[in-house]
Scaffold this motif. Sequence first.
Motif, PDB file in Angstrom:
ATOM      1  N   TYR A 120      13.668 -59.370 -17.354  1.00  0.00           N
ATOM      2  CA  TYR A 120      14.559 -58.113 -16.800  1.00  0.00           C
ATOM      3  C   TYR A 120      13.740 -56.917 -16.431  1.00  0.00           C
ATOM      4  CZ  TYR A 120      17.451 -53.981 -17.355  1.00  0.00           C
ATOM      5  OH  TYR A 120      17.937 -52.884 -16.683  1.00  0.00           O
ATOM      6  N   TYR A 121      12.738 -56.522 -17.340  1.00  0.00           N
ATOM      7  CA  TYR A 121      11.839 -55.394 -16.862  1.00  0.00           C
ATOM      8  C   TYR A 121      10.672 -55.635 -15.654  1.00  0.00           C
ATOM      9  CZ  TYR A 121       8.738 -57.920 -20.131  1.00  0.00           C
ATOM     10  OH  TYR A 121       8.259 -58.990 -20.804  1.00  0.00           O
ATOM     11  N   ALA A 122      10.656 -57.021 -15.218  1.00  0.00           N
ATOM     12  CA  ALA A 122       9.510 -57.299 -14.441  1.00  0.00           C
ATOM     13  C   ALA A 122       9.846 -56.726 -12.972  1.00  0.00           C
ATOM     14  CB  ALA A 122       9.359 -58.923 -14.093  1.00  0.00           C
ATOM     15  N   ALA A 123      10.907 -56.544 -12.411  1.00  0.00           N
ATOM     16  CA  ALA A 123      11.117 -55.826 -11.167  1.00  0.00           C
ATOM     17  C   ALA A 123      10.253 -54.494 -11.147  1.00  0.00           C
ATOM     18  CB  ALA A 123      12.913 -55.819 -11.001  1.00  0.00           C
ATOM     19  N   ARG A 124      10.299 -53.832 -12.095  1.00  0.00           N
ATOM     20  CA  ARG A 124       9.816 -52.450 -11.895  1.00  0.00           C
ATOM     21  C   ARG A 124       8.325 -52.662 -11.548  1.00  0.00           C
ATOM     22  NH1 ARG A 124       8.268 -48.751 -15.983  1.00  0.00           N
ATOM     23  NH2 ARG A 124       8.251 -46.711 -14.932  1.00  0.00           N
ATOM     24  N   SER A 125       7.577 -53.522 -12.477  1.00  0.00           N
ATOM     25  CA  SER A 125       5.975 -53.739 -12.148  1.00  0.00           C
ATOM     26  C   SER A 125       5.860 -54.376 -10.803  1.00  0.00           C
ATOM     27  CB  SER A 125       5.554 -54.709 -13.237  1.00  0.00           C
ATOM     28  OG  SER A 125       6.439 -55.329 -14.144  1.00  0.00           O
ATOM     29  N   LEU A 126       6.718 -55.177 -10.198  1.00  0.00           N
ATOM     30  CA  LEU A 126       6.498 -55.767  -9.109  1.00  0.00           C
ATOM     31  C   LEU A 126       6.682 -54.648  -7.961  1.00  0.00           C
ATOM     32  CD1 LEU A 126       8.693 -59.194  -9.131  1.00  0.00           C
ATOM     33  CD2 LEU A 126       6.228 -58.889  -9.680  1.00  0.00           C
ATOM     34  N   ARG A 127       7.450 -53.623  -8.204  1.00  0.00           N
ATOM     35  CA  ARG A 127       7.586 -52.417  -7.009  1.00  0.00           C
ATOM     36  C   ARG A 127       6.290 -51.829  -7.316  1.00  0.00           C
ATOM     37  NH1 ARG A 127      12.924 -52.151  -8.613  1.00  0.00           N
ATOM     38  NH2 ARG A 127      12.576 -50.814 -10.064  1.00  0.00           N
ATOM     39  N   GLN A 128       5.643 -51.637  -8.449  1.00  0.00           N
ATOM     40  CA  GLN A 128       4.506 -50.954  -8.765  1.00  0.00           C
ATOM     41  C   GLN A 128       3.284 -51.531  -7.809  1.00  0.00           C
ATOM     42  OE1 GLN A 128       3.826 -50.485 -12.891  1.00  0.00           O
ATOM     43  NE2 GLN A 128       5.015 -48.665 -12.755  1.00  0.00           N
ATOM     44  N   VAL A 129       3.098 -53.042  -7.872  1.00  0.00           N
ATOM     45  CA  VAL A 129       2.337 -53.951  -7.434  1.00  0.00           C
ATOM     46  C   VAL A 129       2.322 -53.624  -5.777  1.00  0.00           C
ATOM     47  CG1 VAL A 129       1.043 -56.299  -6.877  1.00  0.00           C
ATOM     48  CG2 VAL A 129       2.093 -55.515  -9.126  1.00  0.00           C
ATOM     49  N   VAL A 130       3.320 -53.734  -5.247  1.00  0.00           N
ATOM     50  CA  VAL A 130       3.927 -53.492  -3.741  1.00  0.00           C
ATOM     51  C   VAL A 130       3.345 -52.180  -3.443  1.00  0.00           C
ATOM     52  CG1 VAL A 130       5.530 -53.377  -1.812  1.00  0.00           C
ATOM     53  CG2 VAL A 130       5.662 -55.231  -3.805  1.00  0.00           C
ATOM     54  N   ARG A 131       3.482 -51.162  -4.235  1.00  0.00           N
ATOM     55  CA  ARG A 131       2.846 -49.711  -3.947  1.00  0.00           C
ATOM     56  C   ARG A 131       1.264 -49.969  -3.834  1.00  0.00           C
ATOM     57  NH1 ARG A 131       7.465 -47.307  -6.602  1.00  0.00           N
ATOM     58  NH2 ARG A 131       6.424 -47.293  -8.281  1.00  0.00           N
ATOM     59  N   LEU A 132       0.802 -50.570  -4.915  1.00  0.00           N
ATOM     60  CA  LEU A 132      -0.426 -50.578  -5.022  1.00  0.00           C
ATOM     61  C   LEU A 132      -1.243 -51.354  -3.779  1.00  0.00           C
ATOM     62  CD1 LEU A 132      -3.379 -50.707  -6.731  1.00  0.00           C
ATOM     63  CD2 LEU A 132      -2.546 -52.673  -7.341  1.00  0.00           C
ATOM     64  N   VAL A 133      -0.517 -52.501  -3.303  1.00  0.00           N
ATOM     65  CA  VAL A 133      -1.001 -53.413  -2.008  1.00  0.00           C
ATOM     66  C   VAL A 133      -1.070 -52.333  -0.950  1.00  0.00           C
ATOM     67  CG1 VAL A 133      -0.383 -55.034  -0.399  1.00  0.00           C
ATOM     68  CG2 VAL A 133      -0.437 -55.482  -2.845  1.00  0.00           C
ATOM     69  N   ALA A 134      -0.023 -51.517  -0.736  1.00  0.00           N
ATOM     70  CA  ALA A 134       0.423 -50.307   0.256  1.00  0.00           C
ATOM     71  C   ALA A 134      -1.123 -49.023   0.361  1.00  0.00           C
ATOM     72  CB  ALA A 134       1.467 -49.519   0.156  1.00  0.00           C
ATOM     73  N   LEU A 135      -1.409 -48.906  -0.688  1.00  0.00           N
ATOM     74  CA  LEU A 135      -2.338 -47.883  -1.032  1.00  0.00           C
ATOM     75  C   LEU A 135      -3.726 -48.823  -0.667  1.00  0.00           C
ATOM     76  CD1 LEU A 135      -3.118 -45.219  -2.297  1.00  0.00           C
ATOM     77  CD2 LEU A 135      -3.955 -46.280  -4.180  1.00  0.00           C
ATOM     78  N   VAL A 136      -3.882 -49.760  -1.253  1.00  0.00           N
ATOM     79  CA  VAL A 136      -5.394 -50.625  -0.888  1.00  0.00           C
ATOM     80  C   VAL A 136      -5.483 -50.829   0.650  1.00  0.00           C
ATOM     81  CG1 VAL A 136      -6.541 -52.688  -1.357  1.00  0.00           C
ATOM     82  CG2 VAL A 136      -5.404 -51.638  -3.113  1.00  0.00           C
ATOM     83  N   ARG A 137      -4.387 -51.169   1.301  1.00  0.00           N
ATOM     84  CA  ARG A 137      -4.465 -51.457   2.592  1.00  0.00           C
ATOM     85  C   ARG A 137      -4.734 -50.068   3.546  1.00  0.00           C
ATOM     86  NH1 ARG A 137       1.005 -54.936   3.687  1.00  0.00           N
ATOM     87  NH2 ARG A 137       0.287 -57.129   3.374  1.00  0.00           N
ATOM     88  N   ARG A 138      -4.390 -48.848   2.742  1.00  0.00           N
ATOM     89  CA  ARG A 138      -4.725 -47.725   3.648  1.00  0.00           C
ATOM     90  C   ARG A 138      -6.242 -47.503   3.519  1.00  0.00           C
ATOM     91  NH1 ARG A 138       0.116 -45.991   1.795  1.00  0.00           N
ATOM     92  NH2 ARG A 138      -1.020 -44.511   0.544  1.00  0.00           N
ATOM     93  N   LYS A 139      -6.572 -47.560   2.098  1.00  0.00           N
ATOM     94  CA  LYS A 139      -7.864 -47.281   1.842  1.00  0.00           C
ATOM     95  C   LYS A 139      -9.065 -48.033   1.811  1.00  0.00           C
ATOM     96  CE  LYS A 139      -6.029 -43.213  -0.186  1.00  0.00           C
ATOM     97  NZ  LYS A 139      -6.312 -41.921   0.520  1.00  0.00           N
ATOM     98  N   THR A 140      -8.810 -49.248   1.422  1.00  0.00           N
ATOM     99  CA  THR A 140     -10.051 -50.064   1.521  1.00  0.00           C
ATOM    100  C   THR A 140     -10.026 -51.544   2.024  1.00  0.00           C
ATOM    101  OG1 THR A 140      -9.723 -51.274  -0.565  1.00  0.00           O
ATOM    102  CG2 THR A 140     -10.921 -49.045  -0.514  1.00  0.00           C
ATOM    103  N   ASN A 141      -8.750 -52.046   2.183  1.00  0.00           N
ATOM    104  CA  ASN A 141      -8.939 -53.523   3.101  1.00  0.00           C
ATOM    105  C   ASN A 141      -7.390 -53.705   3.433  1.00  0.00           C
ATOM    106  OD1 ASN A 141      -8.579 -56.218   3.178  1.00  0.00           O
ATOM    107  ND2 ASN A 141      -8.865 -56.540   0.867  1.00  0.00           N
ATOM    108  N   PRO A 142      -7.456 -53.303   5.109  1.00  0.00           N
ATOM    109  CA  PRO A 142      -6.186 -53.101   5.757  1.00  0.00           C
ATOM    110  C   PRO A 142      -5.421 -54.700   5.987  1.00  0.00           C
ATOM    111  CG  PRO A 142      -8.463 -52.406   6.925  1.00  0.00           C
ATOM    112  CD  PRO A 142      -8.596 -52.661   5.677  1.00  0.00           C
TER     113      PRO A 142
END
Length: 236
Positions: A120-142
């Motif tokens: 049930y609580y996994a959806a929230r952590s998945l959203r966090q990972v997707v945000r992390l990917v967006a950040l990493v794409r901008r900063k260090t690994n497009p």
Amino acid sequence: MLLVDLDPQAHLTLSLGIEPDSLRRTVGDSLLGSGTLTGISRETPVLGLDIAPANRELALIDKLLYSRPGYEQQLRRQLQAIPAASYDLILLDCSPAMNTLTLNAITAADLLLIPAQAEYYAARSLRQVVRLVALVRRKTNPTLDFRFLVTMYDRRNKVSRLLLAQMQRDLQPRLFETVIGIDTKLRESPAFAQPITQYAPKTRAAQQYRALAKELMTYVRQKSARPARGAVLRAG
Ligand SMILES: Nc1ncnc2c1ncn2[C@@H]1O[C@H](COP(=O)(O)OP(=O)(O)OP(=O)(O)O)[C@@H](O)[C@H]1O
Ligand SMILES: [Mg+2]
């Protein structure tokens, strides 16, 4: 295939029968630049599988790295020095912590593999990972790509079945088709220092992991970079 253990708990190293406290050189030496990845890597009892092992000192190296300019590029540089013919695939195993080691891994990776449970609580952590990917794409690994893997799935549980259906609907096309079910054999195999495909090759879990490996290699073949680099980071 090369495994790189980036978790100070060194569970991956242990699961291949290597005693972390006995190691003279670890992946930490290569991150600090006092050794190469090839130099600190060793063969494992599993044919075709090498490991750059870890031990608890990695926790300290995580802190030491932080003060170095460009620290997040260290692993990428080390990986580029590995001859293309050495491996088809390099897997970077992360702890769930968002530390300098994990940042090094997702900066160096072509693909982020995200094991997630149908909870049930996994959806929230998945959203966090997707945000992390967006950040990493901008900063260090497009060019970082990512895929989710449903694991520890309990098919007898109604809520799990509903949540799996929901994930299959919402996470396409970034979800591996293979689903890894709960299996006590997967709890036992690390203690015997064997991958599931050797420890209990006929079980459902072994079949599922073989199917996952097939899917992953299909993905790898579509990409031109050799060796392909996947980082494994648990969601939540
Ligand atoms: N599908 C499964 N069914 C039952 N047990 C599992 C399953 N997958 C993993 N486990 C068990 O759960 C524990 C943690 O699994 P794993 O190492 O894959 O995850 P992790 O998030 O990397 O954890 P760790 O912090 O130990 O590195 C292990 O003891 C493993 O045997
Ligand atoms: Mg782990």
